[in-house]
Scaffold this motif. Structure first.
Motif, mmCIF file in Angstrom:
data_model
loop_
_atom_site.group_PDB
_atom_site.id
_atom_site.type_symbol
_atom_site.label_atom_id
_atom_site.label_comp_id
_atom_site.label_asym_id
_atom_site.label_seq_id
_atom_site.Cartn_x
_atom_site.Cartn_y
_atom_site.Cartn_z
ATOM 1 N N MET A 181 -46.077 -11.982 12.548
ATOM 2 C CA MET A 181 -45.409 -12.235 11.061
ATOM 3 C C MET A 181 -44.418 -12.981 11.167
ATOM 4 O O MET A 181 -44.397 -13.994 10.476
ATOM 5 N N LEU A 182 -43.428 -12.589 12.025
ATOM 6 C CA LEU A 182 -41.974 -13.459 12.223
ATOM 7 C C LEU A 182 -42.283 -14.675 12.667
ATOM 8 O O LEU A 182 -41.686 -15.700 12.495
ATOM 9 N N GLU A 183 -42.965 -14.953 13.711
ATOM 10 C CA GLU A 183 -43.495 -16.061 14.207
ATOM 11 C C GLU A 183 -43.882 -17.215 13.110
ATOM 12 O O GLU A 183 -43.456 -18.303 13.217
ATOM 13 N N SER A 184 -44.660 -16.799 12.393
ATOM 14 C CA SER A 184 -45.389 -17.643 11.488
ATOM 15 C C SER A 184 -44.391 -18.116 10.284
ATOM 16 O O SER A 184 -44.374 -19.233 9.985
ATOM 17 N N SER A 185 -43.306 -17.108 10.186
ATOM 18 C CA SER A 185 -42.213 -17.412 9.171
ATOM 19 C C SER A 185 -41.531 -18.421 9.864
ATOM 20 O O SER A 185 -41.169 -19.259 8.809
ATOM 21 N N VAL A 186 -41.163 -18.239 10.896
ATOM 22 C CA VAL A 186 -40.209 -19.255 11.812
ATOM 23 C C VAL A 186 -41.041 -20.454 11.625
ATOM 24 O O VAL A 186 -40.438 -21.593 11.366
ATOM 25 N N MET A 187 -42.220 -20.597 11.984
ATOM 26 C CA MET A 187 -42.935 -21.804 11.978
ATOM 27 C C MET A 187 -43.036 -22.450 10.621
ATOM 28 O O MET A 187 -42.782 -23.723 10.633
ATOM 29 N N MET A 188 -43.229 -21.841 9.400
ATOM 30 C CA MET A 188 -43.234 -22.141 8.087
ATOM 31 C C MET A 188 -41.897 -22.992 7.866
ATOM 32 O O MET A 188 -41.817 -23.760 7.161
ATOM 33 N N VAL A 189 -40.783 -22.328 8.324
ATOM 34 C CA VAL A 189 -39.300 -22.677 8.099
ATOM 35 C C VAL A 189 -39.310 -24.341 8.649
ATOM 36 O O VAL A 189 -38.689 -25.130 8.166
ATOM 37 N N LEU A 190 -39.578 -24.175 10.175
ATOM 38 C CA LEU A 190 -39.652 -25.407 10.875
ATOM 39 C C LEU A 190 -40.380 -26.610 10.256
ATOM 40 O O LEU A 190 -39.957 -27.703 10.292
ATOM 41 N N ILE A 191 -41.530 -26.050 9.944
ATOM 42 C CA ILE A 191 -42.366 -27.194 9.056
ATOM 43 C C ILE A 191 -41.896 -27.846 7.872
ATOM 44 O O ILE A 191 -41.810 -28.965 7.696
ATOM 45 N N ILE A 192 -41.201 -26.889 6.942
ATOM 46 C CA ILE A 192 -40.697 -27.182 5.879
ATOM 47 C C ILE A 192 -39.433 -27.987 6.214
ATOM 48 O O ILE A 192 -39.109 -29.146 5.415
ATOM 49 N N LEU A 193 -38.670 -27.806 7.173
ATOM 50 C CA LEU A 193 -37.603 -28.569 7.157
ATOM 51 C C LEU A 193 -37.701 -29.727 7.823
ATOM 52 O O LEU A 193 -37.307 -30.806 7.243
ATOM 53 N N VAL A 194 -38.763 -29.930 9.000
ATOM 54 C CA VAL A 194 -39.206 -31.126 9.349
ATOM 55 C C VAL A 194 -39.812 -32.213 8.214
ATOM 56 O O VAL A 194 -39.553 -33.412 7.911
ATOM 57 N N ILE A 195 -40.523 -31.489 7.398
ATOM 58 C CA ILE A 195 -41.160 -32.090 6.296
ATOM 59 C C ILE A 195 -40.133 -32.880 5.324
ATOM 60 O O ILE A 195 -40.232 -34.198 4.993
ATOM 61 N N ASN A 196 -39.183 -32.148 5.197
ATOM 62 C CA ASN A 196 -38.066 -32.545 4.102
ATOM 63 C C ASN A 196 -37.206 -33.541 4.569
ATOM 64 O O ASN A 196 -36.892 -34.652 3.966
ATOM 65 N N ILE A 197 -36.978 -33.462 6.026
ATOM 66 C CA ILE A 197 -36.043 -34.304 6.731
ATOM 67 C C ILE A 197 -36.808 -35.692 6.597
ATOM 68 O O ILE A 197 -36.273 -36.935 6.330
ATOM 69 N N VAL A 198 -38.007 -35.878 7.147
ATOM 70 C CA VAL A 198 -38.930 -36.995 6.972
ATOM 71 C C VAL A 198 -38.939 -37.648 5.504
ATOM 72 O O VAL A 198 -38.800 -38.757 5.261
ATOM 73 N N TYR A 199 -39.247 -36.768 4.459
ATOM 74 C CA TYR A 199 -39.495 -36.909 3.000
ATOM 75 C C TYR A 199 -38.068 -37.694 2.453
ATOM 76 O O TYR A 199 -38.350 -38.817 2.195
ATOM 77 N N VAL A 200 -36.849 -37.234 2.922
ATOM 78 C CA VAL A 200 -35.772 -37.646 2.417
ATOM 79 C C VAL A 200 -35.233 -39.110 3.257
ATOM 80 O O VAL A 200 -34.746 -39.963 2.593
ATOM 81 N N SER A 201 -35.895 -38.955 4.272
ATOM 82 C CA SER A 201 -35.364 -40.540 5.053
ATOM 83 C C SER A 201 -36.202 -41.630 4.453
ATOM 84 O O SER A 201 -35.738 -42.554 4.215
ATOM 85 N N PHE A 202 -37.426 -41.020 4.237
ATOM 86 C CA PHE A 202 -38.240 -42.281 3.462
ATOM 87 C C PHE A 202 -37.708 -42.533 2.338
ATOM 88 O O PHE A 202 -37.816 -43.865 1.805
ATOM 89 N N PHE A 203 -37.293 -41.474 1.384
ATOM 90 C CA PHE A 203 -36.842 -41.853 0.084
ATOM 91 C C PHE A 203 -35.452 -42.610 0.213
ATOM 92 O O PHE A 203 -35.595 -43.734 -0.546
ATOM 93 N N THR A 204 -34.740 -42.301 1.169
ATOM 94 C CA THR A 204 -33.457 -43.106 1.183
ATOM 95 C C THR A 204 -33.545 -44.472 1.620
ATOM 96 O O THR A 204 -33.118 -45.447 1.197
ATOM 97 N N ILE A 205 -34.611 -44.910 2.642
ATOM 98 C CA ILE A 205 -35.004 -45.991 3.125
ATOM 99 C C ILE A 205 -35.790 -46.876 1.940
ATOM 100 O O ILE A 205 -35.526 -48.085 1.534
ATOM 101 N N ARG A 206 -36.490 -46.390 1.124
ATOM 102 C CA ARG A 206 -37.144 -46.920 -0.118
ATOM 103 C C ARG A 206 -36.443 -47.408 -1.153
ATOM 104 O O ARG A 206 -36.393 -48.483 -1.575
#
Length: 184
Positions: free
Chosen positions: A1-26
């Motif tokens: 359970m802890l493994e999937s929780s950590v993985m979810m946090v990492l996925i959300i973190l990376v997705i938002n870094i990519v999203y906001v980078s695209f937002f800033t560049i746009r």
């Protein structure tokens, strides 16, 4: 359970870094007049945004997901700004006021490929030379270094022009778009 929780946090973190980078560049592309490229980037941006926000909203009871989203947003702003610095879109105008009136300075800058307009200025301590120099942003730091080398006590103010029309720069900008550069 802890493994999937950590993985979810990492996925959300990376997705938002990519999203906001695209937002800033746009946003920067839009401000610089690259409308169609900005619209193209926004299609990827919105897909990434919806996926990331969906993951957070589906797991809203997990505070770490919300924290990852917020931290990813902050990191994404910094990453987007760093990418924009590397792209260095547009032009910069640098106004320079020299410590001493040096007639050779404009020609020294012109010999390095810069378009320079100069005039005599009067400062508190006597005659100065005022120069206005327009250059692509990707050569901005090189210009500052050149000015500091030629006049270490020069006063500089830089800003981004919105419109360029006529003069030396019409031909130079046209040549640069064809891949020719006077600065290399």
């Amino acid at each position: 359970m802890l493994e999937s929780s950590v993985m979810m946090v990492l996925i959300i973190l990376v997705i938002n870094i990519v999203y906001v980078s695209f937002f800033t560049i746009r946003m920067i592309l839009t401000l610089k007049g690259y409308r169609y490229f900005a619209a193209f980037v926004s299609t990827f941006e919105v897909v990434i945004y919806v996926v990331g926000l969906g993951l957070v909203l589906d797991n809203l009871n997990e505070i770490q997901n919300l924290i990852a989203y917020a931290v990813g947003y902050g990191i994404g702003v910094v990453v987007g700004m760093k990418i924009e610095e590397k792209l260095a879109l547009g032009y910069i105008t640098v106004n320079v006021i020299t410590k001493e009136y040096d007639k050779a300075l404009p020609d020294q800058l012109r010999s390095k490929g810069y378009g320079v307009t100069n005039w005599e200025a009067n400062g508190l301590e006597g005659n100065r030379m005022a120069l206005q120099i327009l250059t692509p942003r990707k050569y901005e730091m090189k210009l500052y270094a050149t000015i500091k080398e030629l006049d270490p006590k020069a006063f500089m103010i830089a800003y981004e022009p919105k419109t360029i029309h006529g003069g030396f720069w019409v031909k130079t900008v046209r040549n640069m778009r064809k891949g020719k550069s006077k600065y290399e």
